[in-house]
Structure formats: C-alpha cells, structure tokens
Design an enzyme around this catalytic site. Structure first.
Site, PDB file in Angstrom:
ATOM      1  N   TYR A 109     103.712 -40.436  -1.877  1.00 30.05           N
ATOM      2  CA  TYR A 109     103.104 -39.114  -2.109  1.00 30.05           C
ATOM      3  C   TYR A 109     101.744 -39.324  -2.755  1.00 30.05           C
ATOM      4  O   TYR A 109     101.603 -40.139  -3.681  1.00 30.05           O
ATOM      5  CB  TYR A 109     103.989 -38.265  -3.043  1.00 30.05           C
ATOM      6  CG  TYR A 109     103.314 -36.959  -3.414  1.00 30.05           C
ATOM      7  CD1 TYR A 109     103.516 -35.822  -2.654  1.00 30.05           C
ATOM      8  CD2 TYR A 109     102.425 -36.896  -4.487  1.00 30.05           C
ATOM      9  CE1 TYR A 109     102.860 -34.636  -2.957  1.00 30.05           C
ATOM     10  CE2 TYR A 109     101.765 -35.725  -4.792  1.00 30.05           C
ATOM     11  CZ  TYR A 109     101.990 -34.596  -4.027  1.00 30.05           C
ATOM     12  OH  TYR A 109     101.322 -33.427  -4.326  1.00 30.05           O
ATOM     13  N   GLU A 200      96.472 -32.823  -0.530  1.00 31.34           N
ATOM     14  CA  GLU A 200      97.815 -33.405  -0.647  1.00 31.34           C
ATOM     15  C   GLU A 200      98.150 -34.169   0.638  1.00 31.34           C
ATOM     16  O   GLU A 200      97.993 -33.627   1.734  1.00 31.34           O
ATOM     17  CB  GLU A 200      98.839 -32.286  -0.874  1.00 31.34           C
ATOM     18  CG  GLU A 200     100.213 -32.818  -1.225  1.00 31.34           C
ATOM     19  CD  GLU A 200     101.209 -31.685  -1.438  1.00 31.34           C
ATOM     20  OE1 GLU A 200     101.466 -30.913  -0.499  1.00 31.34           O
ATOM     21  OE2 GLU A 200     101.734 -31.577  -2.565  1.00 31.34           O
TER      22      GLU A 200
END
Ligand code: ADP
Ligand code: MG
Length: 394
Positions: A109, A200
């Site tokens: 992530y 993101e």
C-alpha cells in the site's frame, strides 16, 4: 475533485510511475479491439467508477483468454456496482479499463496526503496492500508506516530509505529499492505540482520479475487549485457527481446533499453546521448542507430554493440567516421574490437575526408569502420539524 483509475494511471505514466499497459473503453467491441492490440498472456477488465472495493464487488475480472474479454466487458458495462464506498445506491459502470495482467509477488500500500496534525505531506505505506488501509490501521496499526516530508525541503533520498527499511524484505532487493526511490520521488512531484489532496496506489505491486508497478490509482485534487490545471479539469466526469451539487456550484453555493428531509439554507459554514446539529436535536435530519455565503442575494436565495425543492426527499425548508454584512431585509426581499417565483408548497420557517432582522421579519409578515417567521434558533428548529410533510399553498 476525484478522477477515474485510468486517468490516474495516465497521470502516473506522465510522471514516470510504472503502470500496466491499458486503455479505457466504452463498448465491448472496443474492448475486443484493444485486447487484440494488447496481445498479452493475462487480460484484466476493470470497471471505472469513482469508488474503490470494485474487486470484491465483481468489477475486476482477470482472464488468460483473449476471446473472453468482450464477454466480460459486456457483463460489467451498464451494471450498477455496489461497493462499500458507493453506498447502497451503487454506481453505474459506463467505462472499462482493459489492461495487461501483471505477475504479482507482493502487494503493498502507498498513499500520500496532507497530514493535518503536522501540516505536511505524509507518505503512508504498508506491506498489507490490496486491503483497505483503514482496516490495516485498526487491526494491525504497527503495519502502517508514515514518513512526513518537510515541504520546505522536499522529498529526499533519506525519506525513501526510511520507508524502504520500514517496509522491509519485499523492497530491500537492490533493483526494487532503486525503483521505489524514484517512484516515491515521482509521486511526490505529481502531488505537489498538481495540487493533489491524495495520491493512493493500492496495490503497489512488486512483480515476479522484481519490478514495481502501480496496479490501482486514486487521485483527488484540491478544488481551490483546479483553475491552475486545465489538464486535470479535463478529467472531470459529471456522471460521477451529484447533479444538485453541480447546479449549486454554478451559483457559487456550497451544497452537500445528505439523507434527511429538512432542507436548510444558511449563510456561513459554521452556522450551517450548527443548524444541522439543532435539526438533529429537534428530532429530524438535515437534507443537505447549504451555505449561501456572506454575500447572499435575491438570486442566490432563489437558486438555493430551486435546488432544495429539486430534492424529492425534502419535506420542509429551514432558512437560517444571521445578518452581519448581509442585511436581513435584503434576504427577506430575496425570500419573498424567490417564493413567488418558485412557488413553494412545502412548509418554510425563516429565522432572521442580526443586522436589520426586525425589518426583515416585518417584510416577510406583510408580504403575504406563506412562510413562518422565527427569531430564536431552537424555537425555529422545533417549528420546522413539527411542520414538515404538511402541504401548504404558496
Ligand atoms: P479495487 O481497489 O477497486 O478493488 P484494484 O484495482 O485494486 O481495484 O484491483 C483489485 C485487485 O485486482 C488488486 O488488488 C489486484 O490483486 C488485482 N488486479 C488489478 N489489476 C491487475 C492487473 N493489471 N494485473 C493483475 N492483477 C490485477
Ligand atoms: Mg485497489
């Protein structure tokens, strides 16, 4: 403003952030054509909506058979996808991203946003990619890594090394480590140059052949800076936005649609928040946040009315104005004219306080327009909650 994954990936590519080869399409026929041109061993068909969680909701399909691509595309196009981020109404799929499949060794992530506590851009990273970062933060907070960047100094090698060592084994191989350094640098550049509020990449993958590739992309931008970036404005997809919010934007009204049934028209964001609270306290729920701003005029009040009335859920309207620079008698004129023009059949309570409030209340009382006038906030909120749903003539 939010953009689609395929647009985020287009932007990533411009900034040297590696993405799979892919193209956005609107029909199964175009999906078939592009799959033929792509000519790879694994094909991925991905629904393009402004929401994550598509994989779990059936919006991401992977196949090794090129001929299956148009069928998969046909199945997803036009569907309403319900994910944990869309709400129960879901989002209609109008476009797909057809891209090459990547051999995944590890899903990471990576996020970059402004941390309000430090007032600085902050990287968030985790070895637990593919999952929701909120879930990781809740269940295994030690697996969420942060690296704050001093905006005056910018991104430097040591920031990247801090992140790499904290991520550990998956990125410590030399080629991956080098790729990570330049990827972080590029993400930071994109974030700053385009006035993003969020970048993101979930998942950022280490491939089986030791490359780093952004498999998903979500980028949000600061609306106040959009005027500087025509290329980002061009990414706007009005299908993905609330139509009433678009209309409100055209009048410079700050409007956010909510789920309740009391329409609110208020001047000032703080008072709008307080108004929503007091409606709740009186036992109902606000249908919206609407700040008509400090310079409310007859036109903005009329536009506000029209927008509130277009929301079928609204069963009563609460106008709460505190006259400072805005004079209450002008608001009263605005309400009277707007009420006559728009033709209101719902109960309306107008609470006026501050500059020329008495004059405003008198004007409303004399106008013959069917609105209830109040002075006290609590009394006004109770009144509209009691009256909501009742029919009346304008
Ligand atoms: P969402 O976050 O909306 O569910 P993602 O783009 O993250 O959508 O895709 C979900 C999952 O599908 C990823 O975590 C990854 O495992 C897989 N996936 C997505 N794109 C690819 C691709 N190009 N190659 C291989 N796997 C992929
Ligand atoms: Mg994802």
């Amino acid at each position: 403003m939010n953009i689609h994954e395929f647009q985020a990936k287009e932007l990533f590519a411009r900034y040297g952030i590696p993405v799979p080869r892919g193209r956005a399409v609107k029909t199964a026929r175009a999906a078939e054509k592009w799959a033929a041109a792509l000519d790879t061993s694994v094909y991925v068909v991905k629904a393009q909506i402004h929401a994550g969680g598509r994989g779990k909701a059936g919006g991401v399909k992977i196949t090794q058979t090129k001929d299956e691509v148009p069928t998969l595309a046909q199945n997803i196009l036009g569907k309403t996808l319900v994910t944990h981020q869309t709400g129960p109404k879901g989002r209609k799929v109008r476009r797909l991203l057809i891209e090459e499949g990547v051999g995944i060794a590890k899903e990471l992530y990576l996020g970059l946003l402004v941390d309000r506590a430090t007032g600085s851009p902050t990287f968030i990273a985790s070895t637990e990619g593919g999952m929701e970062i909120e879930e990781v933060a809740e269940q295994t907070p030690e697996k969420v890594i942060r690296e704050t960047i001093d905006p005056a100094v910018g991104f430097h090698g040591y920031n990247g090394r801090n992140l790499a060592f904290a991520l550990g084994a998956p990125v410590l191989d030399k080629p991956v480590m080098k790729a990570l350094q330049s990827l972080l640098d590029n993400v930071y550049r994109l974030f700053m140059e385009k006035n993003a509020s969020l970048v993101e990449i979930n998942p950022l993958v280490v491939t089986t052949d030791q490359r780093l590739v952004a498999l998903d992309g979500k980028v949000a931008f600061d609306d106040n800076a959009l005027c500087k970036h025509p290329d980002i404005q061009a990414f706007r997809d009005l299908h993905e936005e609330e139509p009433l919010e678009i209309e409100a934007g055209a009048y410079n009204l700050n409007y956010v649609k909510l789920d309740g049934d009391i329409g609110c028209m208020v001047n000032g964001a703080g008072l709008a928040m307080a108004t929503m609270d007091v409606i709740k306290l009186a036992g109902a729920a606000p249908a919206n946040f609407l700040d008509v701003g400090g310079g409310a005029t007859k036109e903005t009040v009329a536009a506000g009315f029209r927008i509130l009335l277009k929301d079928r859920k609204v069963k009563g309207i609460f106008i709460n104005i505190f006259g400072g620079i805005v004079r209450c008698e002008r608001i009263a004129h605005g309400v009277i004219e707007a009420a006559k023009e728009v033709g209101i059949t719902l109960p309306v309570v107008v609470r006026l306080q501050g500059t020329n409030a008495e004059e405003g209340r008198a004007l409303l009382a004399e106008s013959g327009v069917n609105v209830d006038v109040a002075t006290d906030l609590w009394e006004a909120a109770q009144k509209i909650v009691a009256m909501k749903g009742k029919k009346r003539k304008s």
